[in-house]
Design a protein around this motif. Sequence first.
Motif, PDB file in Angstrom:
ATOM      1  N   UNK A   1       9.928   7.299   2.207  1.00  0.00           N
ATOM      2  CA  UNK A   1      11.070   7.805   1.446  1.00  0.00           C
ATOM      3  C   UNK A   1      10.775   9.198   0.913  1.00  0.00           C
ATOM      4  N   UNK A   2      11.836   9.977   0.775  1.00  0.00           N
ATOM      5  CA  UNK A   2      11.736  11.370   0.344  1.00  0.00           C
ATOM      6  C   UNK A   2      11.397  11.432  -1.141  1.00  0.00           C
ATOM      7  N   UNK A   3      10.406  12.257  -1.500  1.00  0.00           N
ATOM      8  CA  UNK A   3      10.006  12.424  -2.895  1.00  0.00           C
ATOM      9  C   UNK A   3      10.405  13.782  -3.457  1.00  0.00           C
ATOM     10  N   UNK A   4      10.408  14.784  -2.598  1.00  0.00           N
ATOM     11  CA  UNK A   4      10.679  16.151  -3.013  1.00  0.00           C
ATOM     12  C   UNK A   4      10.574  17.046  -1.795  1.00  0.00           C
ATOM     13  N   UNK A   5      10.729  18.351  -1.964  1.00  0.00           N
ATOM     14  CA  UNK A   5      10.646  19.261  -0.819  1.00  0.00           C
ATOM     15  C   UNK A   5       9.332  19.094  -0.049  1.00  0.00           C
ATOM     16  N   UNK A   6       9.441  18.697   1.210  1.00  0.00           N
ATOM     17  CA  UNK A   6       8.289  18.526   2.106  1.00  0.00           C
ATOM     18  C   UNK A   6       7.278  17.512   1.577  1.00  0.00           C
ATOM     19  N   UNK A   7       7.770  16.510   0.837  1.00  0.00           N
ATOM     20  CA  UNK A   7       6.910  15.454   0.297  1.00  0.00           C
ATOM     21  C   UNK A   7       7.556  14.089   0.532  1.00  0.00           C
ATOM     22  N   UNK A   8       6.728  13.119   0.910  1.00  0.00           N
ATOM     23  CA  UNK A   8       7.229  11.777   1.185  1.00  0.00           C
ATOM     24  C   UNK A   8       6.233  10.738   0.681  1.00  0.00           C
ATOM     25  N   UNK A   9       6.745   9.556   0.375  1.00  0.00           N
ATOM     26  CA  UNK A   9       5.886   8.417   0.072  1.00  0.00           C
ATOM     27  C   UNK A   9       5.962   7.461   1.251  1.00  0.00           C
ATOM     28  N   UNK A  10       4.801   6.967   1.679  1.00  0.00           N
ATOM     29  CA  UNK A  10       4.727   6.005   2.769  1.00  0.00           C
ATOM     30  C   UNK A  10       4.332   4.652   2.177  1.00  0.00           C
ATOM     31  N   UNK A  11       5.052   3.597   2.555  1.00  0.00           N
ATOM     32  CA  UNK A  11       4.763   2.246   2.079  1.00  0.00           C
ATOM     33  C   UNK A  11       4.519   1.330   3.268  1.00  0.00           C
ATOM     34  N   UNK A  12       3.579   0.393   3.090  1.00  0.00           N
ATOM     35  CA  UNK A  12       3.297  -0.601   4.128  1.00  0.00           C
ATOM     36  C   UNK A  12       2.695  -1.831   3.465  1.00  0.00           C
ATOM     37  N   UNK A  13       2.799  -2.967   4.127  1.00  0.00           N
ATOM     38  CA  UNK A  13       2.219  -4.197   3.592  1.00  0.00           C
ATOM     39  C   UNK A  13       0.721  -4.001   3.375  1.00  0.00           C
ATOM     40  N   UNK A  14       0.257  -4.319   2.171  1.00  0.00           N
ATOM     41  CA  UNK A  14      -1.131  -4.045   1.813  1.00  0.00           C
ATOM     42  C   UNK A  14      -2.123  -4.809   2.682  1.00  0.00           C
ATOM     43  N   UNK A  15      -1.842  -6.060   2.969  1.00  0.00           N
ATOM     44  CA  UNK A  15      -2.786  -6.868   3.740  1.00  0.00           C
ATOM     45  C   UNK A  15      -3.036  -6.285   5.128  1.00  0.00           C
ATOM     46  N   UNK A  16      -2.009  -5.676   5.711  1.00  0.00           N
ATOM     47  CA  UNK A  16      -2.146  -5.119   7.057  1.00  0.00           C
ATOM     48  C   UNK A  16      -2.575  -3.658   7.052  1.00  0.00           C
ATOM     49  N   UNK A  17      -2.356  -2.968   5.920  1.00  0.00           N
ATOM     50  CA  UNK A  17      -2.624  -1.525   5.875  1.00  0.00           C
ATOM     51  C   UNK A  17      -3.320  -1.134   4.580  1.00  0.00           C
ATOM     52  N   UNK A  18      -4.367  -1.853   4.251  1.00  0.00           N
ATOM     53  CA  UNK A  18      -5.113  -1.559   3.030  1.00  0.00           C
ATOM     54  C   UNK A  18      -5.670  -0.139   3.046  1.00  0.00           C
ATOM     55  N   UNK A  19      -5.995   0.354   4.240  1.00  0.00           N
ATOM     56  CA  UNK A  19      -6.586   1.686   4.392  1.00  0.00           C
ATOM     57  C   UNK A  19      -5.527   2.726   4.770  1.00  0.00           C
TER      58      UNK A  19
ATOM     59  N   UNK B   1       3.547   6.725  12.014  1.00  0.00           N
ATOM     60  CA  UNK B   1       4.092   5.721  11.095  1.00  0.00           C
ATOM     61  C   UNK B   1       5.241   4.914  11.698  1.00  0.00           C
ATOM     62  N   UNK B   2       5.630   5.256  12.917  1.00  0.00           N
ATOM     63  CA  UNK B   2       6.657   4.466  13.592  1.00  0.00           C
ATOM     64  C   UNK B   2       8.076   4.824  13.230  1.00  0.00           C
ATOM     65  N   UNK B   3       8.272   5.946  12.560  1.00  0.00           N
ATOM     66  CA  UNK B   3       9.621   6.388  12.204  1.00  0.00           C
ATOM     67  C   UNK B   3       9.574   7.866  11.846  1.00  0.00           C
ATOM     68  N   UNK B   4      10.732   8.521  11.901  1.00  0.00           N
ATOM     69  CA  UNK B   4      10.806   9.917  11.477  1.00  0.00           C
ATOM     70  C   UNK B   4      10.663  10.012   9.964  1.00  0.00           C
ATOM     71  N   UNK B   5      10.195  11.151   9.490  1.00  0.00           N
ATOM     72  CA  UNK B   5      10.197  11.391   8.051  1.00  0.00           C
ATOM     73  C   UNK B   5      11.634  11.663   7.612  1.00  0.00           C
ATOM     74  N   UNK B   6      12.077  11.047   6.530  1.00  0.00           N
ATOM     75  CA  UNK B   6      13.484  11.157   6.131  1.00  0.00           C
ATOM     76  C   UNK B   6      13.842  12.504   5.520  1.00  0.00           C
TER      77      UNK B   6
ATOM     78  N   UNK C   1       0.867  -1.184   0.000  1.00  0.00           N
ATOM     79  CA  UNK C   1       0.000   0.000   0.000  1.00  0.00           C
ATOM     80  C   UNK C   1       0.900   1.229   0.000  1.00  0.00           C
ATOM     81  N   UNK C   2       0.529   2.237  -0.780  1.00  0.00           N
ATOM     82  CA  UNK C   2       1.321   3.461  -0.865  1.00  0.00           C
ATOM     83  C   UNK C   2       0.427   4.684  -0.726  1.00  0.00           C
TER      84      UNK C   2
END
Length: 208
Positions: free
Chosen positions: A93-111, A74-79, A52-53
């Motif tokens: 992970x960092x995407x751009x200035x003040x932007x991040x992508x969050x990833x998690x296992x889909x089955x556990x975090x579908x929402x 999310x259990x961690x600092x934003x990078x 899930x993203x």
Amino acid sequence: MISRLKWSAPISLTPKESVCVHDLIAITPLGGTTAQTDSFPGLGISEQPNWALASVSARHGQVATVHKIAPSLIGTDLPEVGKVSCGSEMTAFWMGPDQWMIMAAHDAHEDLANMLRTGFTSSASVTEQTDGWARFDVEGEKTVAMFERLCPLNARAMTKDSVSRSAIEHLGCFIICWTAGHRFSVLCPRSSAGSLHHALCTAAKSLG
């Protein structure tokens, strides 16, 4: 998702009383019902559809607030720029200035997106990205050599838990280094998954 129609037994002999049931089947970015894996000498490529993203963009004047909320959410600092942060269940992970992508296992975090939206409240804009991206994991001793044939990225210089953006076959991709010189992930727009997969496999084959 694709929808396959499965007809139930008629309720009566009258055709209009038949019932049409939708049987939904999840498909991967490459169009299969299971993730594809490809093996080459010194290199493996695996499709990774079970993630899930969601993207997070700090709103004007809210960067400090977003950074403050993130660890408990999310259990961690934003990078920082060009970095990846890993928690026990989620990765950012960092995407751009003040932007991040969050990833998690889909089955556990579908929402995932809704959870982040609720947690960050008005401090950030959260966008569902699960169906917008495709991820391929690449691992092996020839991984860096493969990237050297594909794109201008200096994969050899990437360190553990770092991320860079580069073009592969004219596709804008994020490349994450999990283990320096050995294990990486490549994310591209889902609509271009087939093109990226072809490019990765072609480069891998050319290494012999």
